[in-house]
Enzyme design. Structure first.
Site, PDB file in Angstrom:
ATOM      1  N   LYS A 126      42.052 -25.461  31.012  1.00  0.00           N
ATOM      2  CA  LYS A 126      41.052 -24.630  30.866  1.00  0.00           C
ATOM      3  C   LYS A 126      40.096 -24.950  31.883  1.00  0.00           C
ATOM      4  O   LYS A 126      39.509 -23.731  32.477  1.00  0.00           O
ATOM      5  CB  LYS A 126      40.616 -24.949  29.522  1.00  0.00           C
ATOM      6  CG  LYS A 126      39.319 -24.313  29.005  1.00  0.00           C
ATOM      7  CD  LYS A 126      38.015 -25.113  29.090  1.00  0.00           C
ATOM      8  CE  LYS A 126      38.207 -26.463  28.433  1.00  0.00           C
ATOM      9  NZ  LYS A 126      36.699 -27.009  28.696  1.00  0.00           N
ATOM     10  N   THR A 142      32.645 -28.428  28.618  1.00  0.00           N
ATOM     11  CA  THR A 142      32.746 -27.905  30.009  1.00  0.00           C
ATOM     12  C   THR A 142      33.245 -26.333  29.887  1.00  0.00           C
ATOM     13  O   THR A 142      34.156 -26.081  29.247  1.00  0.00           O
ATOM     14  CB  THR A 142      33.928 -28.681  30.609  1.00  0.00           C
ATOM     15  OG1 THR A 142      33.578 -30.084  30.499  1.00  0.00           O
ATOM     16  CG2 THR A 142      34.116 -28.088  32.025  1.00  0.00           C
ATOM     17  N   LYS A 184      30.319 -29.256  37.827  1.00  0.00           N
ATOM     18  CA  LYS A 184      31.313 -30.036  36.770  1.00  0.00           C
ATOM     19  C   LYS A 184      32.747 -29.414  37.363  1.00  0.00           C
ATOM     20  O   LYS A 184      33.717 -29.899  37.543  1.00  0.00           O
ATOM     21  CB  LYS A 184      31.172 -29.701  35.464  1.00  0.00           C
ATOM     22  CG  LYS A 184      32.476 -30.039  34.655  1.00  0.00           C
ATOM     23  CD  LYS A 184      32.375 -31.516  34.088  1.00  0.00           C
ATOM     24  CE  LYS A 184      33.624 -31.832  33.441  1.00  0.00           C
ATOM     25  NZ  LYS A 184      33.740 -33.119  32.596  1.00  0.00           N
TER      26      LYS A 184
HETATM   27  P1  NAP Z   1      38.388 -32.457  21.368  1.00  0.00           P
HETATM   28  O1  NAP Z   1      38.705 -33.950  21.022  1.00  0.00           O
HETATM   29  O2  NAP Z   1      39.407 -31.380  21.239  1.00  0.00           O
HETATM   30  O3  NAP Z   1      37.163 -31.755  20.454  1.00  0.00           O
HETATM   31  C1  NAP Z   1      37.052 -30.386  20.480  1.00  0.00           C
HETATM   32  C2  NAP Z   1      35.617 -30.315  19.170  1.00  0.00           C
HETATM   33  O4  NAP Z   1      35.504 -29.123  19.364  1.00  0.00           O
HETATM   34  C3  NAP Z   1      36.279 -30.552  17.894  1.00  0.00           C
HETATM   35  O5  NAP Z   1      35.134 -31.215  17.129  1.00  0.00           O
HETATM   36  C4  NAP Z   1      36.525 -29.084  17.314  1.00  0.00           C
HETATM   37  O6  NAP Z   1      36.404 -29.010  16.017  1.00  0.00           O
HETATM   38  C5  NAP Z   1      35.418 -28.282  17.866  1.00  0.00           C
HETATM   39  N1  NAP Z   1      35.584 -26.938  18.244  1.00  0.00           N
HETATM   40  C6  NAP Z   1      36.773 -26.327  19.086  1.00  0.00           C
HETATM   41  N2  NAP Z   1      36.866 -25.001  18.678  1.00  0.00           N
HETATM   42  C7  NAP Z   1      35.730 -24.760  17.899  1.00  0.00           C
HETATM   43  C8  NAP Z   1      35.265 -23.532  17.561  1.00  0.00           C
HETATM   44  N3  NAP Z   1      35.593 -22.380  17.836  1.00  0.00           N
HETATM   45  N4  NAP Z   1      34.204 -23.632  16.684  1.00  0.00           N
HETATM   46  C9  NAP Z   1      33.542 -24.819  16.313  1.00  0.00           C
HETATM   47  N5  NAP Z   1      33.954 -25.949  16.860  1.00  0.00           N
HETATM   48  C10 NAP Z   1      35.012 -25.885  17.704  1.00  0.00           C
HETATM   49  O7  NAP Z   1      37.905 -32.006  22.825  1.00  0.00           O
HETATM   50  P2  NAP Z   1      36.778 -33.249  23.748  1.00  0.00           P
HETATM   51  O8  NAP Z   1      37.822 -33.945  24.553  1.00  0.00           O
HETATM   52  O9  NAP Z   1      35.985 -33.945  22.967  1.00  0.00           O
HETATM   53  O10 NAP Z   1      36.206 -32.319  24.631  1.00  0.00           O
HETATM   54  C11 NAP Z   1      35.138 -31.578  24.313  1.00  0.00           C
HETATM   55  C12 NAP Z   1      34.558 -30.912  25.467  1.00  0.00           C
HETATM   56  O11 NAP Z   1      34.152 -31.965  26.392  1.00  0.00           O
HETATM   57  C13 NAP Z   1      35.357 -29.959  26.231  1.00  0.00           C
HETATM   58  O12 NAP Z   1      35.007 -29.055  26.636  1.00  0.00           O
HETATM   59  C14 NAP Z   1      36.078 -30.854  27.350  1.00  0.00           C
HETATM   60  O13 NAP Z   1      36.622 -30.108  28.547  1.00  0.00           O
HETATM   61  C15 NAP Z   1      34.831 -31.774  27.698  1.00  0.00           C
HETATM   62  N6  NAP Z   1      35.276 -33.127  28.290  1.00  0.00           N
HETATM   63  C16 NAP Z   1      36.021 -33.781  27.724  1.00  0.00           C
HETATM   64  C17 NAP Z   1      36.323 -35.212  28.282  1.00  0.00           C
HETATM   65  C18 NAP Z   1      37.377 -36.084  27.790  1.00  0.00           C
HETATM   66  O14 NAP Z   1      37.586 -37.062  28.551  1.00  0.00           O
HETATM   67  N7  NAP Z   1      37.838 -35.840  26.621  1.00  0.00           N
HETATM   68  C19 NAP Z   1      35.376 -35.540  29.288  1.00  0.00           C
HETATM   69  C20 NAP Z   1      34.460 -34.519  29.819  1.00  0.00           C
HETATM   70  C21 NAP Z   1      34.478 -33.484  29.152  1.00  0.00           C
HETATM   71  P3  NAP Z   1      37.608 -29.651  15.095  1.00  0.00           P
HETATM   72  O15 NAP Z   1      37.481 -30.963  14.742  1.00  0.00           O
HETATM   73  O16 NAP Z   1      37.398 -28.543  13.839  1.00  0.00           O
HETATM   74  O17 NAP Z   1      38.727 -29.234  15.583  1.00  0.00           O
END
Ligand code: NAP
Length: 299
Positions: A238, A95, A170
């Site tokens: 964010k 997102t 979104k």
């Molecule tokens: P998360 O658990 O914090 O995972 C984030 C991922 O991004 C991890 O694999 C992290 O790597 C990687 N990452 C972060 N910064 C990076 C960088 N600079 N370079 C390379 N990799 C990087 O987050 P999430 O909940 O999966 O969310 C991921 C996305 O989906 C976000 O944009 C969020 O807003 C969106 N989203 C989330 C949900 C939800 O319910 N969680 C629902 C819909 C959409 P590391 O493992 O090394 O930290």
């Protein structure tokens, strides 16, 4: 022939999404900033652990990204660039701002590749069950080529317009999610103050006009003061900053978003940024005086 799909970003969402690609026989390679996660998934699924983002792009027809924020997407686009081939497609499920999607699409185009913004909704449960919905921005013909990968991870694919339109949709979703989380946590704090049996409140309210996804999925855990599951509130904050930027472009205002962000700011300052957005309940409970008299007498 099936496309070879590479996946970057094995977080709370990305890991189960990548597993669903594997179940569909599409996952060819993975890369994650923290290599232990990509090593473990490569071992589990027998796919390739790419050495770096360019290496992953080189061996993939479609690259799916699911990383945290705007800067991460743009940095990864630059890192993948040497490996991007004409005809390859970047599917960004993170997102981010519509403007970021447009910049990422420019980088892809410069290397002859295509780009779709495909943010998702449906929470970690939806990621596990492949029941996410995705809002797609980009060329419809590119979407048709990417459809096998998206179908493996989602139950509904909605084309919304050109690049950026998926992220704009979104943003609409995230404003609603903020309002719903604020309403549910505030209402349950009132119920708690009145001494009501909150599990039964959730059950009965879920069946009526105020029922909703957040109440059903997060209500039972938040009333136990458990805020581990799901969507980090720092990530939602964010997203809400993006919503405010979009509103500013139209000289508009989002008072509800401002209120929720003030609560998130306080929670993040107290070290709760990695908790689920249901941690808003902490703030709502604090609005009530615990010594304000006897609870509601059910007799
Ligand atoms: P998360 O658990 O914090 O995972 C984030 C991922 O991004 C991890 O694999 C992290 O790597 C990687 N990452 C972060 N910064 C990076 C960088 N600079 N370079 C390379 N990799 C990087 O987050 P999430 O909940 O999966 O969310 C991921 C996305 O989906 C976000 O944009 C969020 O807003 C969106 N989203 C989330 C949900 C939800 O319910 N969680 C629902 C819909 C959409 P590391 O493992 O090394 O930290």
């Amino acid at each position: 022939m099936n496309p070879r799909v590479g996946f970057i970003g094995l977080g709370a969402m990305g890991l189960p999404m990548a597993r669903n690609l594997h179940r569909a026989g599409l996952l060819a390679a993975v890369w994650n900033r923290t290599a232990t996660k990509s090593r473990a998934l490569a071992a589990e699924t027998s796919c390739r652990q790419a050495a770096d983002p360019a290496d992953l792009a080189r061996g993939s027809d479609i690259v799916v990204l699911c990383v945290s924020a705007d800067r991460d997407v743009l940095d990864l686009m630059a890192a993948m660039a040497p490996g991007l081939a004409p005809e390859s497609i970047i599917v960004d499920c993170s997102t981010v701002a519509p403007e970021t999607a447009c910049k990422a699409a420019e980088t892809a185009r410069f290397h002859g590749a295509d780009f779709l913004d495909c943010p998702v909704s449906g929470g970690v449960e939806g990621a596990h069950q492949a029941s996410l919905v995705t809002m797609v921005g980009g060329d419809p013909a590119t979407l048709e080529r990417a459809r096998p990968a998206l179908s493996a991870m989602t139950r509904k694919i909605a084309w919304m317009g050109p690049v950026g339109a998926g992220q704009a949709t979104k943003a609409v979703n995230q404003v609603m999610a903020a309002g719903i989380a604020a309403a549910v946590t505030e209402a349950l704090a009132l119920g708690a103050a009145a001494g009501l049996p909150l599990d039964r409140v959730i059950e009965v309210v879920s069946g009526g006009a105020a029922g909703n996804w957040f109440l059903e999925r997060r209500g039972p855990t938040l009333i136990q003061n458990h805020f581990e599951t799901g969507f980090k509130l720092a990530l939602h904050d964010k997203d809400l900053a993006i919503c405010e930027q979009i509103a500013a472009q139209y000289r508009g205002d989002l008072p509800l978003v401002r209120t929720v962000r003030a609560d998130y700011a306080a929670l993040m300052a107290s070290g709760f940024g990695d908790e689920d957005i249901s941690a808003l309940y902490r703030r709502k409970r604090a609005l009530f005086d615990p010594d304000a008299g006897p609870p509601f007498d059910a007799e």
